[in-house]
Scaffold this active site. Structure first.
Site, short mmCIF file in Angstrom:
data_model
loop_
_atom_site.label_atom_id
_atom_site.label_comp_id
_atom_site.label_asym_id
_atom_site.label_seq_id
_atom_site.Cartn_x
_atom_site.Cartn_y
_atom_site.Cartn_z
N LYS A 1 -3.37 -1.69 3.75
CA LYS A 1 -2.83 -2.35 2.56
C LYS A 1 -3.29 -3.80 2.62
O LYS A 1 -2.87 -4.56 3.48
CB LYS A 1 -1.31 -2.24 2.53
CG LYS A 1 -0.72 -2.61 1.20
CD LYS A 1 0.75 -2.21 1.17
CE LYS A 1 1.33 -2.47 -0.19
NZ LYS A 1 2.75 -2.08 -0.22
N ILE B 1 1.59 3.72 3.23
CA ILE B 1 0.20 3.96 3.60
C ILE B 1 0.08 5.15 4.54
O ILE B 1 -0.95 5.82 4.56
CB ILE B 1 -0.48 2.70 4.20
CG1 ILE B 1 0.26 2.18 5.43
CG2 ILE B 1 -0.66 1.63 3.15
CD1 ILE B 1 -0.44 1.02 6.15
#
Length: 124
Positions: free
Chosen positions: A103, A75
């Site tokens: 996430k 991420i």
């Protein structure tokens, strides 16, 4: 002193993300949140015209396009790629961008909330 900020919170995008190939095989939901700061009052505050605003429909479309076309393992990387594209698209319109990528369903047992990475940048 007045401060002006546009917020987009928790825009869900389905992306190929994950450390393992197996994890990246199926698209997963990530949430993208964004705050845009303005040095001066946005013209749209006075004119009430979409053409004088940052069109958030176009912005979320850009986020979706960039996120779905740039598979990432992490991420952190996705956040950096998104920030760079958003900054380029909004050149001269904003003074600061705060971005958070979360996430939504990390594959970790008993982790009940999303895992997030945030990045902020002052825009000259």
């Amino acid at each position: 002193m007045l401060l002006y900020r546009l917020d987009i919170a928790d825009f869900r995008v389905w992306v190929s993300i994950g450390v393992s190939e197996q994890e990246r095989h199926y698209p997963q939901p990530v949430l993208v949140s964004l705050s845009l700061f303005f040095k001066e009052e946005p013209k749209a505050c006075s004119t009430d015209k979409v053409s004088d605003s940052v069109c958030y429909a176009e912005l979320v479309s850009l986020i979706e396009e960039v996120a779905t076309n740039n598979p990432c393992a992490l991420i952190e990387r996705l956040a950096k790629v998104l920030l760079e594209k958003i900054e380029k698209a909004l050149a001269g319109q904003v003074s600061r961008i705060d971005l958070r990528v979360s996430k939504e369903r990390p594959p970790i047992p008993d982790l009940l909330s999303p895992v997030s990475f945030s990045i902020s940048r002052e825009v000259p």
